[in-house]
Design a protein around this motif. Structure first.
Motif, PDB file in Angstrom:
ATOM      1  N   ARG A 102      54.973  53.478 -20.794  1.00 45.46           N
ATOM      2  CA  ARG A 102      55.396  52.462 -19.824  1.00 45.46           C
ATOM      3  C   ARG A 102      54.371  52.321 -18.698  1.00 45.46           C
ATOM      4  O   ARG A 102      54.024  51.220 -18.280  1.00 45.46           O
ATOM      5  CB  ARG A 102      56.757  52.841 -19.254  1.00 45.46           C
ATOM      6  N   CYS A 104      51.157  53.070 -18.909  1.00 49.92           N
ATOM      7  CA  CYS A 104      49.941  52.479 -19.443  1.00 49.92           C
ATOM      8  C   CYS A 104      50.081  50.974 -19.574  1.00 49.92           C
ATOM      9  O   CYS A 104      49.144  50.213 -19.273  1.00 49.92           O
ATOM     10  CB  CYS A 104      49.618  53.084 -20.807  1.00 49.92           C
ATOM     11  N   ARG A 105      51.261  50.549 -19.977  1.00 54.40           N
ATOM     12  CA  ARG A 105      51.490  49.120 -20.120  1.00 54.40           C
ATOM     13  C   ARG A 105      51.452  48.442 -18.756  1.00 54.40           C
ATOM     14  O   ARG A 105      50.945  47.354 -18.585  1.00 54.40           O
ATOM     15  CB  ARG A 105      52.823  48.875 -20.805  1.00 54.40           C
ATOM     16  N   ASP A 108      47.976  47.968 -17.816  1.00 54.32           N
ATOM     17  CA  ASP A 108      47.230  47.180 -18.785  1.00 54.32           C
ATOM     18  C   ASP A 108      46.144  47.992 -19.466  1.00 54.32           C
ATOM     19  O   ASP A 108      44.992  47.613 -19.556  1.00 54.32           O
ATOM     20  CB  ASP A 108      46.612  45.951 -18.100  1.00 54.32           C
ATOM     21  N   LEU A 110      46.847  49.462 -22.572  1.00 54.71           N
ATOM     22  CA  LEU A 110      47.088  49.477 -24.006  1.00 54.71           C
ATOM     23  C   LEU A 110      46.257  48.405 -24.694  1.00 54.71           C
ATOM     24  O   LEU A 110      45.853  47.401 -24.096  1.00 54.71           O
ATOM     25  CB  LEU A 110      48.572  49.238 -24.286  1.00 54.71           C
TER      26      LEU A 110
END
Length: 114
Positions: A102, A104-105, A108, A110
RNA sequence: CGAGGAAAACAGACAGUCGCGUGGGCAGGCCGAAAGGCCGUCCAUGAGGAAAGUCCGGGCUCCACAGGGCAAGGAUAACGGGUAACGCCCGCCGAAGGCGACUUCAGGAAAAGUGCAACAGAGAUAUACCGCCAGUGCGGUUAAACUGUGCUGAUAAGGAACAUGGAAAUUUGCCGCUCCUGCGUAUGCAGGCAGGCAAAAAGCGGGGGAUAGUGUGAAAGGGGGCCGGCGAGGCCCGCCUUUCACGAUUUCAAUCAACUCCGCCGCAGCGGCCGAUCCCGCAGGGAUCGGAAGGUUUCCACCCUUACCGGUGCGGUUUAGCCGCACCGGUAAGGGUGGAAAGGUGCGGUAAGAGCGCACCCGACGGCUGGGAACUGUCCGUCGCUGUAAACUCUAUCCGGAGCAACACCGGUAUGGGAGCAGGGGGAGACCCCAGGGCUGGCCCGGCCGCUCCCGGGGUGGCUUGAGCGUACCGGCAACGGUGCGUCUAGAUAGAUGACUGUCAAAUACAGAACCCGGCUUACAGUUUUGCUCGCGUU
RNA sequence: AGCGGGGUAGAGCAGAUGGAAGCUCGUCAGGCUCAUGACCUGGAGAUCGCCGGUUCGAGUCCGGCCCCCGCCA
């Protein structure tokens, strides 16, 4: 974990704390900043305040395991620092894994297809 | 079975998938001239009983030192043993705790010396405040004996006096009148406790004398009060008890001066003396009113003397007791304070006391016995000494300092930072003045380059074969040692063990190597084993 | 890894030599003032970091443990 892909020097940590992007999740904090090396580097921070040596080692190992299992999903060319919190040692493994993805998403990190 | 205590072991296991450190292998791939590096793959291996605290002891390394000793500082402390060494371990001794198995103990010396022991307490390391006791002196007090003197009571004898007080008798007979009783017809006679009344007999009762009292007095005991350096003791009491004497009560007796008065009726009344007034009046008499006594005698009290028996006050002397004060001694039994009072208990002993003596007990030291030693004992002797050395101190033994980020090496990688560099002159000296490494340069700034010292980066070694581990036998109570056999078991360098799944009832404790080792201390869920103690039950 | 200093009342500090703990500020009550402050008077407030030991007696002496601060590598 290869030694070439870890952050070691104190100035590198301080640079990320000052200039990197950060996100706070359940049981960890994530800092990241783009580097020019073309591959990712990981740094792990565990404070003395978390407890004695056994607790600190366990927190560091769990964070590194999270990075290892999800490293292939990340974009390359970033310096990443994971800071442990007290819940890092006690939280279930699934929560820890979800929190990392979560964060990392949110930053940004990923890859496109994930 | 329950409770307890000791020693020891374990510290999740197994399987699968992914991943990590180290070591080794590979005919694999890539880079490189090579050495080699990177990747891949296979095998092996990978945290602890405490890895912790850093509290002791060692190895190893460097520094200092010719070697040794003393001092300072620090550490240790029953004794014997073990160990490379230790503050560790074992055995044993002593002390304390526990019914016991067993546990705990910084456990040398206080009789080498110094210090400290607040408060309390008379006294705190030896003292003498109180107390106890003997003696001397002074004072007080109680009792006894003797004695002086004053007052006083009873009894007896005698005296004096007739003053005083009380009482009795007498004066008081007689006469007159009235009255009463008896007798008598009456005139009159006799009489004035004669009679009457009363069942009878006897006297009795009351008052005065005499404020004879709601009883009095004495003794003993108790109680209370007062006095008293509030001690010995003394004094008082209207309180209580007992006894005795007297009185009172009821029958009797006895009884508190001499004596006296009164009583239910009668038992008699008036006059006689004195004074005043009035009347009739020559003398004298009468009436009324008032006053009450005098003389004599005796007795008692009273007064005096003597004898004897007491009572009491004030004294004196002696003896004895007690109390107080002072002085000079003896004593350490008692003082209830303290953590501790100087051996304890009992008996004797003493003027009072004391280990002063004795019996038992306790402790110290020396000897002897046993033991290798600490130590020990139904032994002997000498003694009775506070505690504190985690106060100074003394005795014995040990200790040079720092630490693997030590230290050594490699490349010349980085080539950095900081500090400092000759001299000359003046002055006796303290000190003052000029100048401030070299080159460039007249000088400053700037640039370049030296010398000395300090600090600083990277890599490799140190680094895991070691006082190692396991096992068997032997020696030893044990700690431990010896021999044989087997075995190699983390070595990272920002720091390797994690994630997921399944099975086991559950795996949940404390907790992560960083040069190594021996200990200690501290933290810790749970499981197992061995032998032991106490209690209960069954046989 | 090595070494040093400290922990006492709500706060900041004394006491460290064995005999039972104090100062300043704060706090509470009363006074003064029209009222507040200042001032005056009085009081409360302490497991002396914790545990154990030595001693008759420990804040003090000894040992162990916990926490805080600092220095050097």
């Amino acid at each position: 974990m290869k030694r070439a892909v870890t952050l070691k020097e104190n100035y590198e940590f301080r640079r990320l704390y000052q200039k990197g992007a950060s996100a706070v999740g359940n049981g960890m904090v994530l800092y990241c900043r783009k580097n020019r090396l073309g591959h990712n580097r990981l740094g792990v921070t565990v404070s003395v305040k978390l407890g004695h040596a056994v607790v600190r080692n366990r927190a560091r190992r769990r964070l590194r395991e999270v990075y290892r299992l999800n490293g292939d999903k990340l974009r390359q060319g970033y310096d990443i620092i994971l800071v442990a919190r007290s819940r890092t040692t006690t939280a279930p493994w699934k929560d820890l894994n979800d929190t990392f993805l979560r964060l990392c998403r949110k930053l940004d990190l990923l890859k496109e297809d994930v």
